[in-house]
Design an enzyme around this catalytic site. Structure first.
Site, PDB file in Angstrom:
ATOM      1  CE  LYS A 122      -4.251  -1.659   0.204  1.00 50.72           C
ATOM      2  NZ  LYS A 122      -4.525  -2.815   1.053  1.00 50.72           N
ATOM      3  CE  LYS A 205      -5.560  -8.791  -3.419  1.00 50.64           C
ATOM      4  NZ  LYS A 205      -6.012  -8.583  -2.101  1.00 50.64           N
ATOM      5  CE  LYS A 208     -13.388  -4.573  -2.366  1.00 57.53           C
ATOM      6  NZ  LYS A 208     -13.778  -4.321  -0.992  1.00 57.53           N
TER       7      LYS A 208
HETATM    8  P1  TYM Z   1     -10.743  -7.186   2.222  1.00 55.04           P
HETATM    9  O1  TYM Z   1     -11.846  -6.221   2.409  1.00 55.04           O
HETATM   10  O2  TYM Z   1      -9.614  -6.816   1.318  1.00 55.04           O
HETATM   11  O3  TYM Z   1     -11.297  -8.579   1.682  1.00 55.04           O
HETATM   12  C1  TYM Z   1     -12.343  -9.234   2.353  1.00 55.04           C
HETATM   13  C2  TYM Z   1     -12.165 -10.738   2.279  1.00 55.04           C
HETATM   14  O4  TYM Z   1     -12.114 -11.183   0.912  1.00 55.04           O
HETATM   15  C3  TYM Z   1     -10.939 -11.940   0.697  1.00 55.04           C
HETATM   16  N1  TYM Z   1     -10.432 -11.679  -0.661  1.00 55.04           N
HETATM   17  C4  TYM Z   1     -10.055 -12.646  -1.492  1.00 55.04           C
HETATM   18  N2  TYM Z   1     -10.031 -13.975  -1.359  1.00 55.04           N
HETATM   19  C5  TYM Z   1      -9.610 -14.692  -2.416  1.00 55.04           C
HETATM   20  N3  TYM Z   1      -9.228 -14.139  -3.596  1.00 55.04           N
HETATM   21  C6  TYM Z   1      -9.232 -12.805  -3.768  1.00 55.04           C
HETATM   22  N4  TYM Z   1      -8.883 -12.276  -4.923  1.00 55.04           N
HETATM   23  C7  TYM Z   1      -9.670 -11.978  -2.684  1.00 55.04           C
HETATM   24  N5  TYM Z   1      -9.808 -10.650  -2.521  1.00 55.04           N
HETATM   25  C8  TYM Z   1     -10.283 -10.469  -1.254  1.00 55.04           C
HETATM   26  C9  TYM Z   1      -9.943 -11.444   1.744  1.00 55.04           C
HETATM   27  O5  TYM Z   1      -8.939 -12.404   1.984  1.00 55.04           O
HETATM   28  C10 TYM Z   1     -10.855 -11.208   2.921  1.00 55.04           C
HETATM   29  O6  TYM Z   1     -11.092 -12.420   3.606  1.00 55.04           O
HETATM   30  N6  TYM Z   1      -8.077  -6.827   6.404  1.00 55.04           N
HETATM   31  C11 TYM Z   1      -9.291  -7.381   5.838  1.00 55.04           C
HETATM   32  C12 TYM Z   1     -10.568  -6.910   6.549  1.00 55.04           C
HETATM   33  C13 TYM Z   1     -10.534  -7.167   8.011  1.00 55.04           C
HETATM   34  C14 TYM Z   1     -10.622  -8.428   8.656  1.00 55.04           C
HETATM   35  C15 TYM Z   1     -10.541  -8.151  10.041  1.00 55.04           C
HETATM   36  C16 TYM Z   1     -10.763  -9.735   8.204  1.00 55.04           C
HETATM   37  C17 TYM Z   1     -10.399  -6.221   8.978  1.00 55.04           C
HETATM   38  N7  TYM Z   1     -10.420  -6.802  10.200  1.00 55.04           N
HETATM   39  C18 TYM Z   1     -10.606  -9.177  10.978  1.00 55.04           C
HETATM   40  C19 TYM Z   1     -10.812 -10.756   9.134  1.00 55.04           C
HETATM   41  C20 TYM Z   1     -10.739 -10.471  10.506  1.00 55.04           C
HETATM   42  C21 TYM Z   1      -9.375  -6.926   4.400  1.00 55.04           C
HETATM   43  O7  TYM Z   1      -8.809  -5.953   4.005  1.00 55.04           O
HETATM   44  O8  TYM Z   1     -10.200  -7.665   3.628  1.00 55.04           O
END
Ligand code: TYM
Length: 341
Positions: A122, A205, A208
């Site tokens: 990031k 991957k 967004k």
């Molecule tokens: P975020 O918002 O980027 O993504 C949400 C969830 O979707 C999964 N994901 C994917 N899985 C497989 N292939 C992909 N291309 C893909 N893109 C996204 C992510 O692995 C995630 O499970 N840090 C986290 C949000 C968060 C969180 C937490 C998660 C904040 N606090 C506590 C679990 C527990 C995040 O940015 O996810």
């Protein structure tokens, strides 16, 4: 009967996960996370939330924040998350998380945070906005998880390192205060490897910020167009050749949306070295994605417009989440030595 009930309840695992409201849910979120949320809510004590504080590290636009939270909440419900089975809430409705974040930050070392892959990525993408929130992102995530003392965290592959850091903070807390208080939460996918759904542009991957997503809310025509535009080539150069990444990516998506027979059919075509079938495979892929997303898309539209319902879900979720979070925080304060006069 009563003792049996207590036993079942005791053996229930606590599950927690969240998604940042930085846009709409895409196939990566669905197959990396949501599919498991849906299965897990049937048998566990589940907490699923919307990580709006986390979204501020990269998406601080006040005009979009509430719109995005509304979108994700509607999409959670449209996918089948059930407020009768799981606690569904918005992170900023639970101030206890912020306090635990502060307390855990005393256990987080700068050297470790600097090495976090997501931070480095990031910071590289956005060198003008390397804020402290971004730096301590894993600490806030640990607070999200530990505030309910979760056992399992269903997430995609990209979150693995954050879970490892959460376990480190939990271990450090237990060690510093000499008590086995926090559990060691695991990134969870029913014993399987964590999932990574690739993008359609052959570049790794689906995400967004990568701009290569198929969204659950996309219209069928949009999905057809996106799949049609996926990177391919003129076909295998001979029988049983290894697939290049961008072709492997198409197969990876096919594997999650289509039947094993469909996958085997196109695998066979690849292995025989035949050419001129990519068009047919893309058509099938688009059709199968549309089959999955259509019922969800239709529900999203009706839920999103029902603000009375959304407000009720938000309020009830916040109450339940705060009750659980408040209990943990009281115990943590006590363990750390805070006392009132
Ligand atoms: P975020 O918002 O980027 O993504 C949400 C969830 O979707 C999964 N994901 C994917 N899985 C497989 N292939 C992909 N291309 C893909 N893109 C996204 C992510 O692995 C995630 O499970 N840090 C986290 C949000 C968060 C969180 C937490 C998660 C904040 N606090 C506590 C679990 C527990 C995040 O940015 O996810």
């Amino acid at each position: 009967m009563l003792s049996l009930h207590i036993k079942i309840f005791d053996s229930m695992k606590t599950v927690l996960s969240g998604i940042r409201p930085t846009g709409n849910l895409h196939l990566g979120n669905y197959y990396g996370a949501m599919i498991n949320f849906l299965k897990m809510q049937e048998e566990n004590k589940c907490f699923f939330f919307i990580a709006d504080w986390h979204s501020l590290t990269t998406h601080p636009d006040p005009a979009l924040l509430h719109v995005n939270v509304t979108n994700i909440l509607s999409e959670y419900l449209a996918c089948g998350l059930d407020p009768g089975k799981a606690t569904i809430y918005i992170q900023s409705d639970v101030p206890e998380i912020a306090e635990l974040y502060l307390l855990l930050s005393m256990l987080a070392y700068v050297g470790e945070l600097e090495k976090t892959v997501s931070f480095k990525e990031k910071a590289r993408q956005n060198p003008d906005n390397v804020n402290a929130g971004l730096f301590t992102y894993p600490v806030l995530m640990a607070a999200d998880i530990l505030i309910h003392n979760a056992d399992y965290v269903p997430v995609g592959k990209d979150q693995e390192q954050h879970l490892e850091m959460t376990r480190n903070y939990a271990k450090r807390f237990n060690h510093r205060y000499g008590i086995e208080y926090f559990k060691q939460p695991e990134a969870y996918n029913f014993g399987q490897e964590l999932i990574k759904i690739p993008g359609l542009d052959g570049s790794g991957k689906m995400g967004k910020s990568e701009g290569n997503c198929i969204y659950l809310i996309d219209e069928p025509k949009t999905i057809e167009k996106k799949v049609k535009g996926a990177l391919t080539d003129s076909g295998p150069e001979g029988p049983n050749m290894p697939k290049p990444d961008y072709i492997e990516n198409l197969f990876s998506i096919l594997k999650v949306v289509s039947t094993p027979e469909v996958v085997a059919h196109y695998d066979h075509l690849w292995n025989t070295g035949e050419t001129k079938w990519y068009g047919s495979m893309k058509k099938q892929l688009a059709e199968d994605i549309i089959k999955v997303t259509t019922p969800i898309r239709e529900r999203i539209h009706s839920i999103k417009s029902d603000t009375v319902y959304l407000r009720k879900i938000q309020k009830e979720g916040a109450e339940k989440a705060r009750e659980s979070a408040g209990k943990t925080l009281l115990e943590v304060r006590k363990i750390m030595g805070f006392k009132s006069f």
